[in-house]
Design a protein around this motif. Structure first.
Motif, PDB file in Angstrom:
ATOM      1  N   GLU A 118      14.101  91.999 118.023  1.00 28.67           N
ATOM      2  CA  GLU A 118      14.889  93.219 118.253  1.00 28.67           C
ATOM      3  C   GLU A 118      16.383  92.899 118.344  1.00 28.67           C
ATOM      4  N   PHE A 119      16.720  91.782 118.996  1.00 26.85           N
ATOM      5  CA  PHE A 119      18.131  91.378 119.099  1.00 26.85           C
ATOM      6  C   PHE A 119      18.712  91.172 117.708  1.00 26.85           C
ATOM      7  N   ILE A 120      17.954  90.456 116.832  1.00 21.80           N
ATOM      8  CA  ILE A 120      18.420  90.215 115.461  1.00 21.80           C
ATOM      9  C   ILE A 120      18.544  91.543 114.710  1.00 21.80           C
ATOM     10  N   GLN A 121      17.576  92.413 114.912  1.00 27.32           N
ATOM     11  CA  GLN A 121      17.595  93.719 114.243  1.00 27.32           C
ATOM     12  C   GLN A 121      18.836  94.531 114.629  1.00 27.32           C
ATOM     13  N   ASN A 122      19.284  94.345 115.864  1.00 29.50           N
ATOM     14  CA  ASN A 122      20.378  95.176 116.388  1.00 29.50           C
ATOM     15  C   ASN A 122      21.746  94.501 116.354  1.00 29.50           C
ATOM     16  N   MET A 123      21.869  93.409 115.590  1.00 32.31           N
ATOM     17  CA  MET A 123      23.138  92.673 115.650  1.00 32.31           C
ATOM     18  C   MET A 123      24.333  93.471 115.155  1.00 32.31           C
ATOM     19  N   ALA A 124      24.129  94.323 114.160  1.00 34.11           N
ATOM     20  CA  ALA A 124      25.245  95.135 113.639  1.00 34.11           C
ATOM     21  C   ALA A 124      25.809  96.027 114.741  1.00 34.11           C
ATOM     22  N   ALA A 125      24.901  96.627 115.519  1.00 31.61           N
ATOM     23  CA  ALA A 125      25.339  97.482 116.623  1.00 31.61           C
ATOM     24  C   ALA A 125      25.918  96.628 117.753  1.00 31.61           C
ATOM     25  N   PHE A 126      25.289  95.489 118.034  1.00 36.37           N
ATOM     26  CA  PHE A 126      25.711  94.616 119.132  1.00 36.37           C
ATOM     27  C   PHE A 126      27.156  94.179 118.923  1.00 36.37           C
ATOM     28  N   TYR A 127      27.487  93.821 117.659  1.00 35.05           N
ATOM     29  CA  TYR A 127      28.844  93.352 117.368  1.00 35.05           C
ATOM     30  C   TYR A 127      29.726  94.431 116.727  1.00 35.05           C
ATOM     31  N   GLY A 128      29.180  95.635 116.560  1.00 35.91           N
ATOM     32  CA  GLY A 128      29.976  96.717 115.984  1.00 35.91           C
ATOM     33  C   GLY A 128      30.471  96.382 114.598  1.00 35.91           C
ATOM     34  N   ASP A 129      29.607  95.779 113.772  1.00 31.15           N
ATOM     35  CA  ASP A 129      30.024  95.308 112.450  1.00 31.15           C
ATOM     36  C   ASP A 129      28.822  95.388 111.504  1.00 31.15           C
ATOM     37  N   GLU A 130      28.941  96.272 110.507  1.00 30.77           N
ATOM     38  CA  GLU A 130      27.818  96.544 109.592  1.00 30.77           C
ATOM     39  C   GLU A 130      27.490  95.365 108.673  1.00 30.77           C
ATOM     40  N   GLU A 131      28.370  94.351 108.642  1.00 33.09           N
ATOM     41  CA  GLU A 131      28.090  93.171 107.799  1.00 33.09           C
ATOM     42  C   GLU A 131      26.873  92.386 108.299  1.00 33.09           C
ATOM     43  N   TRP A 132      26.534  92.599 109.567  1.00 30.54           N
ATOM     44  CA  TRP A 132      25.377  91.882 110.119  1.00 30.54           C
ATOM     45  C   TRP A 132      24.093  92.511 109.596  1.00 30.54           C
ATOM     46  N   LEU A 133      23.328  91.760 108.818  1.00 35.51           N
ATOM     47  CA  LEU A 133      21.998  92.203 108.379  1.00 35.51           C
ATOM     48  C   LEU A 133      21.202  90.936 108.077  1.00 35.51           C
ATOM     49  N   MET A 134      20.435  90.502 109.055  1.00 37.79           N
ATOM     50  CA  MET A 134      19.847  89.167 109.027  1.00 37.79           C
ATOM     51  C   MET A 134      18.351  89.195 108.723  1.00 37.79           C
ATOM     52  N   TYR A 135      17.868  90.272 108.042  1.00 37.25           N
ATOM     53  CA  TYR A 135      16.427  90.362 107.758  1.00 37.25           C
ATOM     54  C   TYR A 135      16.215  91.188 106.491  1.00 37.25           C
ATOM     55  N   ASP A 136      15.048  90.977 105.888  1.00 31.59           N
ATOM     56  CA  ASP A 136      14.750  91.681 104.628  1.00 31.59           C
ATOM     57  C   ASP A 136      13.940  92.961 104.887  1.00 31.59           C
ATOM     58  N   ASP A 137      13.473  93.599 103.802  1.00 27.67           N
ATOM     59  CA  ASP A 137      12.766  94.876 103.927  1.00 27.67           C
ATOM     60  C   ASP A 137      11.472  94.753 104.731  1.00 27.67           C
ATOM     61  N   ASN A 138      10.900  93.527 104.745  1.00 29.72           N
ATOM     62  CA  ASN A 138       9.673  93.308 105.530  1.00 29.72           C
ATOM     63  C   ASN A 138       9.966  92.968 106.987  1.00 29.72           C
ATOM     64  N   GLY A 139      11.241  92.905 107.317  1.00 32.85           N
ATOM     65  CA  GLY A 139      11.607  92.522 108.690  1.00 32.85           C
ATOM     66  C   GLY A 139      11.643  91.015 108.891  1.00 32.85           C
ATOM     67  N   ASP A 140      11.429  90.255 107.799  1.00 32.45           N
ATOM     68  CA  ASP A 140      11.491  88.792 107.927  1.00 32.45           C
ATOM     69  C   ASP A 140      12.944  88.353 108.081  1.00 32.45           C
ATOM     70  N   ILE A 141      13.167  87.503 109.059  1.00 32.10           N
ATOM     71  CA  ILE A 141      14.529  87.078 109.392  1.00 32.10           C
ATOM     72  C   ILE A 141      14.940  85.901 108.507  1.00 32.10           C
ATOM     73  N   PHE A 142      16.151  85.972 107.955  1.00 34.40           N
ATOM     74  CA  PHE A 142      16.689  84.863 107.157  1.00 34.40           C
ATOM     75  C   PHE A 142      17.034  83.726 108.109  1.00 34.40           C
ATOM     76  N   LYS A 143      16.355  82.619 107.956  1.00 33.81           N
ATOM     77  CA  LYS A 143      16.657  81.479 108.821  1.00 33.81           C
ATOM     78  C   LYS A 143      16.625  80.182 108.042  1.00 33.81           C
ATOM     79  N   THR A 144      17.340  79.212 108.551  1.00 32.80           N
ATOM     80  CA  THR A 144      17.368  77.910 107.882  1.00 32.80           C
ATOM     81  C   THR A 144      15.962  77.311 107.928  1.00 32.80           C
ATOM     82  N   GLU A 145      15.551  76.707 106.803  1.00 36.58           N
ATOM     83  CA  GLU A 145      14.171  76.215 106.698  1.00 36.58           C
ATOM     84  C   GLU A 145      14.097  74.705 106.515  1.00 36.58           C
TER      85      GLU A 145
END
Ligand SMILES: [Zn+2]
Ligand SMILES: [Zn+2]
Length: 333
Positions: A118-145
């Motif tokens: 939920e924190f990752i989902q809400n990062m754009a609102a948390f930082y007031g910046d729409e550039e934050w979008l850290m997940y895809d359409d399935n809700g999978d979070i982009f992370k280093t692998e």
């Protein structure tokens, strides 16, 4: 006759007991009176190397020179930086539906936030910046692998390809790493505090950038450069113990959250969590009554009759431990 003798012996015994008690009372009173002055500042407590958990640590006493020129002994501490008293991670959740237990923490403006899905989902609102979008359409979070991702993304100058990534470097990426630290066996408090050195080679004026060592051999590091991390639209969370990994330093702490070994005190004082690079003890922020001592100096230290001079760490949400060194540090040679 017999009874009288018995009685007077008893009286004599009581009188001498009273006298002894009186003497000890008086000497205690003298000590207490002194504490109003500078007496507790004069109490010097040496580093007890046995408090460091011995598993992944090698500790040897060696001759050393301190920053004020003192020739003395230091503890040379070799550490794998792998905590033996708690797990490492997790850091980044996999999906925005993941709960608190799947991620670590983030520190912002004095607050500690759980990095849940939920924190990752809400990062754009948390930082007031729409550039934050850290997940895809399935809700999978982009992370280093991979290790390569970890090295590339844990860098403020990351390219577009790591923008909006949750960065985590795994323990398996760091092998055969040994750090060596020197801590004065007996701290030498100075009249003027010492600023910490800067990060990177040649940074600062020779003072260490590290603040101290936890009892498990993990370093209390300089504040994480969170502004640079966020400026690249990445987030590099800390685990619940306040630590994360980079390939150069291995696992290291940026906040004291009370997870690593704590040595509780029997007088209501905050628990001890390690030693600063000047050999003074480091304690948790709050005494057992929940209050922070009100007489901390600019380094976040003060003195008492039991512990001598020592530090209390900052609130974990401040991405900070202590502000400076009040004592001399070991000069590397
Ligand atoms: Zn870090
Ligand atoms: Zn204290």
């Amino acid at each position: 006759m017999k009874n009288d003798l018995k009685f007077s012996l008893k009286a004599l015994l009581l009188m001498s007991l009273g006298a002894m008690m009186c003497f000890s009372c008086n000497s205690d009173d003298d000590g207490d009176d002194g504490s109003n002055g500078g007496d507790s500042e004069d109490i010097v407590v040496s580093v007890d190397a046995s408090l460091f958990s011995q598993g992944d640590l090698t500790i040897t006493m060696v001759p050393c020179t301190l920053s004020d020129g003192t020739e003395t002994d230091c503890w040379e501490i070799l550490t794998s930086s792998i905590p033996s008293d708690h797990e490492q991670g997790p850091w980044c959740p996999d999906n925005i539906t993941d709960g608190d237990e799947k991620g670590g923490i983030w520190l912002e403006n004095g607050n500690v936030y759980d990095v849940s899905g939920e924190f990752i989902q809400n990062m754009a609102a948390f930082y007031g910046d729409e550039e934050w979008l850290m997940y895809d359409d399935n809700g999978d979070i982009f992370k280093t692998e991979t290790l390569e991702d970890c090295i590339n993304a844990a860098n403020p100058n990351v390219g577009e390809e790591y923008k909006n990534f949750c960065v985590e470097c795994l323990p398996s990426y760091v092998t055969d790493l040994t750090q060596t630290y020197f801590i004065p066996v007996t701290p030498v408090k100075l009249d003027t505090s010492i600023s910490f050195g800067g990060m990177g080679p040649g940074g600062g004026d020779g003072a260490p950038s590290q603040r101290g060592l936890a009892f498990n051999g993990v370093i209390f590091d300089a504040p994480a450069p969170t502004d640079a991390i966020l400026g690249a639209y990445t987030i590099a969370p800390f685990d619940d113990a306040g630590g994360h990994i980079n390939t150069g330093a291995g696992y290291h702490y940026h906040a004291a959250t009370g997870v690593s070994t704590q040595l509780s005190q029997d007088d209501g004082h905050a628990a001890m969590i390690g030693y600063a690079m000047d050999g003074h003890g480091i304690y948790s922020q709050l005494d057992t009554d929940g209050s922070e001592p009100d007489d901390l100096d600019e380094c976040r230290g003060h003195a008492d009759d039991t512990r001598g001079y020592h530090y209390h760490v900052d609130n974990p949400g401040n991405n900070n431990f202590i502000n400076c060194l009040a004592g001399a540090y070991a000069v590397m040679n």
